[in-house]
Design a protein around this motif. Sequence first.
Motif, PDB file in Angstrom:
ATOM      1  N   MET A   1       0.826  -1.187   0.000  1.00 42.58           N
ATOM      2  CA  MET A   1       0.000   0.000   0.000  1.00 42.58           C
ATOM      3  C   MET A   1       0.875   1.257   0.000  1.00 42.58           C
ATOM      4  N   VAL A   2       1.669   1.481   1.069  1.00 43.46           N
ATOM      5  CA  VAL A   2       2.560   2.651   1.061  1.00 43.46           C
ATOM      6  C   VAL A   2       4.033   2.278   1.121  1.00 43.46           C
ATOM      7  N   THR A   3       4.367   1.171   1.762  1.00 41.81           N
ATOM      8  CA  THR A   3       5.786   0.839   1.941  1.00 41.81           C
ATOM      9  C   THR A   3       6.477   0.473   0.636  1.00 41.81           C
ATOM     10  N   ASP A   4       5.703   0.219  -0.398  1.00 38.71           N
ATOM     11  CA  ASP A   4       6.305  -0.109  -1.693  1.00 38.71           C
ATOM     12  C   ASP A   4       6.248   1.071  -2.667  1.00 38.71           C
ATOM     13  N   LYS A   5       5.934   2.246  -2.163  1.00 38.61           N
ATOM     14  CA  LYS A   5       5.805   3.434  -3.006  1.00 38.61           C
ATOM     15  C   LYS A   5       7.032   4.335  -2.881  1.00 38.61           C
ATOM     16  N   ASP A   6       7.259   5.136  -3.913  1.00 36.23           N
ATOM     17  CA  ASP A   6       8.383   6.076  -3.922  1.00 36.23           C
ATOM     18  C   ASP A   6       8.294   7.071  -2.771  1.00 36.23           C
ATOM     19  N   MET A  49      -6.742   8.166  13.049  1.00 40.56           N
ATOM     20  CA  MET A  49      -7.371   9.236  12.266  1.00 40.56           C
ATOM     21  C   MET A  49      -7.688   8.770  10.844  1.00 40.56           C
ATOM     22  N   VAL A  50      -6.735   8.072  10.223  1.00 35.63           N
ATOM     23  CA  VAL A  50      -6.947   7.576   8.854  1.00 35.63           C
ATOM     24  C   VAL A  50      -8.186   6.690   8.807  1.00 35.63           C
ATOM     25  N   CYS A  51      -8.273   5.752   9.731  1.00 39.30           N
ATOM     26  CA  CYS A  51      -9.410   4.829   9.736  1.00 39.30           C
ATOM     27  C   CYS A  51     -10.708   5.564  10.079  1.00 39.30           C
ATOM     28  N   GLY A  52     -10.643   6.517  11.002  1.00 48.72           N
ATOM     29  CA  GLY A  52     -11.831   7.290  11.354  1.00 48.72           C
ATOM     30  C   GLY A  52     -12.321   8.159  10.217  1.00 48.72           C
ATOM     31  N   GLN A  53     -11.401   8.672   9.419  1.00 49.85           N
ATOM     32  CA  GLN A  53     -11.766   9.523   8.286  1.00 49.85           C
ATOM     33  C   GLN A  53     -12.239   8.718   7.082  1.00 49.85           C
ATOM     34  N   LEU A  57     -13.669   1.912   4.580  1.00 47.65           N
ATOM     35  CA  LEU A  57     -12.670   0.846   4.480  1.00 47.65           C
ATOM     36  C   LEU A  57     -13.240  -0.432   5.085  1.00 47.65           C
ATOM     37  N   ASN A  58     -13.078  -1.512   4.359  1.00 46.31           N
ATOM     38  CA  ASN A  58     -13.563  -2.787   4.901  1.00 46.31           C
ATOM     39  C   ASN A  58     -12.519  -3.387   5.842  1.00 46.31           C
ATOM     40  N   PHE A  59     -12.889  -4.494   6.468  1.00 44.08           N
ATOM     41  CA  PHE A  59     -12.029  -5.143   7.454  1.00 44.08           C
ATOM     42  C   PHE A  59     -10.665  -5.502   6.857  1.00 44.08           C
ATOM     43  N   GLU A  60     -10.668  -6.051   5.673  1.00 42.52           N
ATOM     44  CA  GLU A  60      -9.406  -6.444   5.020  1.00 42.52           C
ATOM     45  C   GLU A  60      -8.513  -5.238   4.751  1.00 42.52           C
ATOM     46  N   GLN A  61      -9.098  -4.150   4.296  1.00 44.32           N
ATOM     47  CA  GLN A  61      -8.323  -2.941   4.019  1.00 44.32           C
ATOM     48  C   GLN A  61      -7.742  -2.351   5.311  1.00 44.32           C
ATOM     49  N   ARG A  62      -8.523  -2.360   6.372  1.00 45.75           N
ATOM     50  CA  ARG A  62      -8.028  -1.863   7.661  1.00 45.75           C
ATOM     51  C   ARG A  62      -6.877  -2.738   8.167  1.00 45.75           C
ATOM     52  N   ASN A  63      -7.007  -4.037   8.009  1.00 47.67           N
ATOM     53  CA  ASN A  63      -5.921  -4.934   8.409  1.00 47.67           C
ATOM     54  C   ASN A  63      -4.666  -4.682   7.585  1.00 47.67           C
ATOM     55  N   HIS A  64      -4.847  -4.370   6.316  1.00 44.69           N
ATOM     56  CA  HIS A  64      -3.702  -4.065   5.452  1.00 44.69           C
ATOM     57  C   HIS A  64      -2.987  -2.801   5.952  1.00 44.69           C
ATOM     58  N   VAL A  65      -3.759  -1.810   6.359  1.00 41.80           N
ATOM     59  CA  VAL A  65      -3.190  -0.576   6.911  1.00 41.80           C
ATOM     60  C   VAL A  65      -2.377  -0.908   8.159  1.00 41.80           C
ATOM     61  N   ILE A  66      -2.925  -1.735   9.035  1.00 40.09           N
ATOM     62  CA  ILE A  66      -2.231  -2.117  10.277  1.00 40.09           C
ATOM     63  C   ILE A  66      -0.930  -2.862   9.959  1.00 40.09           C
ATOM     64  N   ARG A  67      -0.965  -3.774   8.993  1.00 41.77           N
ATOM     65  CA  ARG A  67       0.257  -4.496   8.612  1.00 41.77           C
ATOM     66  C   ARG A  67       1.305  -3.538   8.058  1.00 41.77           C
TER      67      ARG A  67
END
Length: 116
Positions: A1-6, A49-53, A57-67
């Motif tokens: 999601m973000v760790t593989d981005k420039d 804040m990201v999740c609250g805003q 986001l579904n459960f899988e997407q939230r878990n991806h953010v946490i990972r």
Amino acid sequence: MVTDKDGYMHLIQYLTEHLGIFETPGASSASDETVMELFEEQLSAQIIMVCGQNPSLNFEQRNHVIREIDAIVYDLEEILANVANRKATSEQTLFITEFSGLIKNLFDQEIAKLTA
């Protein structure tokens, strides 16, 4: 999601360019918290804040953010290994707050792409 981005690579480079802030010997601490405790606290607050805003986001997407945050904390532990357990100075606290906000911005951008 973000760790593989420039953008993330640029933030890590930004951190490494400012390691001197963390390696200043004899700097008086302004906090009872260590450098890593502050990073973890700030990143946690930003991700809440990201999740609250983004309630769509579904459960899988939230878990991806946490990972992703776990991976970021791991990277920070590697980079800051020599200073992670030192009490944070006021300059370090400001940097950590700014850096955590920039991480949130990366997540905001990627989530905007997901939900567009």
